[in-house]
Write a protein that holds these residues in place. Structure first.
Motif, PDB file in Angstrom:
ATOM      1  N   GLU A 183       1.050  -1.077  -0.153  1.00 52.31           N
ATOM      2  CA  GLU A 183       0.058  -0.035  -0.068  1.00 52.31           C
ATOM      3  C   GLU A 183       0.875   1.280  -0.167  1.00 52.31           C
ATOM      4  O   GLU A 183       2.020   1.285   0.555  1.00 52.31           O
ATOM      5  CB  GLU A 183      -0.907   0.028   1.223  1.00 52.31           C
ATOM      6  N   ARG A 184       0.432   2.238  -0.721  1.00 49.55           N
ATOM      7  CA  ARG A 184       1.068   3.597  -0.579  1.00 49.55           C
ATOM      8  C   ARG A 184       1.204   4.119   0.765  1.00 49.55           C
ATOM      9  O   ARG A 184       0.475   4.127   1.596  1.00 49.55           O
ATOM     10  CB  ARG A 184       0.274   4.548  -1.475  1.00 49.55           C
ATOM     11  N   PHE A 185       2.501   4.374   1.018  1.00 46.98           N
ATOM     12  CA  PHE A 185       2.855   5.197   2.561  1.00 46.98           C
ATOM     13  C   PHE A 185       2.842   4.185   3.578  1.00 46.98           C
ATOM     14  O   PHE A 185       2.830   4.689   4.674  1.00 46.98           O
ATOM     15  CB  PHE A 185       1.978   6.481   2.638  1.00 46.98           C
ATOM     16  N   TYR A 186       2.472   2.782   3.352  1.00 48.32           N
ATOM     17  CA  TYR A 186       2.212   1.867   4.466  1.00 48.32           C
ATOM     18  C   TYR A 186       3.771   1.511   4.865  1.00 48.32           C
ATOM     19  O   TYR A 186       4.824   1.138   4.111  1.00 48.32           O
ATOM     20  CB  TYR A 186       1.737   0.518   4.279  1.00 48.32           C
ATOM     21  N   ARG A 187       4.194   1.777   6.263  1.00 50.16           N
ATOM     22  CA  ARG A 187       5.209   1.473   6.720  1.00 50.16           C
ATOM     23  C   ARG A 187       5.233   0.385   7.955  1.00 50.16           C
ATOM     24  O   ARG A 187       4.239   0.632   8.782  1.00 50.16           O
ATOM     25  CB  ARG A 187       6.043   2.602   7.304  1.00 50.16           C
ATOM     26  N   LEU A 201       6.792   4.516  -0.628  1.00 52.89           N
ATOM     27  CA  LEU A 201       6.177   4.407  -1.953  1.00 52.89           C
ATOM     28  C   LEU A 201       6.777   3.338  -2.704  1.00 52.89           C
ATOM     29  O   LEU A 201       6.158   2.812  -3.518  1.00 52.89           O
ATOM     30  CB  LEU A 201       6.118   5.717  -2.652  1.00 52.89           C
ATOM     31  N   GLY A 202       7.934   3.093  -2.130  1.00 49.09           N
ATOM     32  CA  GLY A 202       8.813   1.856  -3.247  1.00 49.09           C
ATOM     33  C   GLY A 202       8.258   0.593  -3.735  1.00 49.09           C
ATOM     34  O   GLY A 202       8.202   0.193  -4.742  1.00 49.09           O
ATOM     35  N   LEU A 203       7.620   0.150  -2.530  1.00 48.69           N
ATOM     36  CA  LEU A 203       7.119  -1.170  -2.670  1.00 48.69           C
ATOM     37  C   LEU A 203       5.804  -1.020  -3.545  1.00 48.69           C
ATOM     38  O   LEU A 203       5.303  -1.887  -4.444  1.00 48.69           O
ATOM     39  CB  LEU A 203       6.831  -2.127  -1.457  1.00 48.69           C
ATOM     40  N   SER A 204       4.869  -0.129  -3.385  1.00 51.82           N
ATOM     41  CA  SER A 204       3.906   0.295  -4.076  1.00 51.82           C
ATOM     42  C   SER A 204       4.040   0.582  -5.588  1.00 51.82           C
ATOM     43  O   SER A 204       3.548  -0.222  -6.494  1.00 51.82           O
ATOM     44  CB  SER A 204       2.998   1.401  -3.606  1.00 51.82           C
TER      45      SER A 204
END
Length: 246
Positions: A183-187, A201-204
C-alpha cells in the motif's frame, strides 16, 4: 458509482492527501529549523554549521526522492507511463543491479549469495521498469539487513515464467502486516523507515510496475529472521496475458 464505492474512494483520497501532507511537512520542518538556527548565529560556528547544513542536504534529498516517487506512481496509475516491451537478458540486469549496490553491502559487511539460473534466458519486460524493480528490492534488502547479515539472490525459469527471488536476514515483517506492505505510504516501522530515507512508496511502485508487465510479486517474512520477495515475469516470446498466480 455506487454510494459505498464512492465513499471508499473519497476516504482513500483523503488518506492519501493526509499522508502526502505529513510526508512533505516532516522534512520541510527540519529544513526550516536548521536554516533558522544558522541565521541566528550557528553559521558563524564552524563546529556546528556543517552539521546543520548536512541535515538540510539530507532532508532536501528526501523531499526530492518523495516527489520523484509520487510523480512515478501518478504516471503508472493514470496509465500515462508508456512501457516498451523487449527481450531483456535477466542475468545481466541482476548482475548490473548488484554492482550498483555492492559498495553499500561492503560498508555493512553483508554477505551476498548469488544462485544464477543454470541456463540464461530473457524476460519480456520494460527495461527501465525492470531496473527500478530490482533496484528497489535490493535496496530494501541492504537497508533492512543488519551488519554482517546475508542477502541471497537467485533466479530461474519455470513454465513460461522467469522467477527472481531476493531474500535477506533482516528485521522481518509481522505476518499480520504482510498484506499491507504494497500500500502507498504503508510502513511497518514508520520511525525506522523514515530514518533510513524511505519514502513509503517504493513497494507500491514495484507492485504497479510488475502488474503492468503482466507479472506478480509475493512477499514472505518472519520477524527476526528476514524477508523473501519473489517476482514472476513472462519470458521472452510468451503472450502478454495477465498473471495472478505464481
Amino acid at each position: 458509482v455506487p454510494g459505498g464505492v464512492q465513499e471508499k474512494l473519497q476516504r482513500l483520497r483523503q488518506e492519501f492527501v493526509a499522508n502526502v501532507s505529513h510526508e512533505l511537512k516532516t522534512p520541510l520542518s527540519v529544513i526550516v529549523a536548521c536554516v533558522e538556527t544558522l541565521q541566528n548565529g550557528a553559521i558563524d560556528d564552524p563546529n556546528h554549521r556543517m552539521r546543520f547544513l548536512d541535515r538540510v542536504g539530507d532532508q532536501a534529498h528526501r523531499l526530492h526522492s518523495l516527489i520523484l516517487d509520487l510523480l512515478s506512481l501518478a504516471r503508472i496509475e493514470s496509465g500515462e507511463q508508456h512501457l516498451t516491451f523487449q527481450s531483456i537478458p535477466l542475468s545481466e540486469e541482476i548482475q548490473a543491479c548488484v554492482e550498483r549496490h555492492q559498495e553499500r553491502m561492503a560498508s555493512k559487511k553483508q554477505h551476498l549469495e548469488i544462485t544464477p539460473s543454470p541456463e540464461n534466458f530473457d524476460v519480456w519486460a520494460d527495461y527501465e521498469s525492470l531496473q527500478e524493480i530490482l533496484d528497489n528490492l535490493i535496496d530494501n534488502a541492504v537497508k533492512y539487513t543488519p551488519l554482517e547479515g546475508t542477502i541471497r539472490i537467485r533466479w530461474w525459469k519455470n513454465e513460461g515464467k522467469g522467477l527472481i527471488e531476493i531474500s535477506d536476514t533482516g528485521i522481518g515483517i509481522p505476518e499480520s502486516e504482510l498484506p499491507r506492505i504494497f500500500e502507498r505510504f504503508y510502513r511497518v516501522d514508520k520511525a525506522r523507515s523514515r530514518e533510513m530515507g524511505g519514502t513509503g512508496l517504493g513497494l507500491s511502485i514495484v507492485k504497479h510496475l510488475i502488474q503492468a508487465m503482466n507479472g506478480t510479486i509475493l512477499a514472505q517474512s518472519e520477524i527476526g529472521k528476514g524477508s523473501t520477495f519473489t517476482v514472476v515475469l513472462p519470458l521472452e516470446g510468451t503472450s502478454p496475458g495477465p498473471s495472478n498466480t505464481l
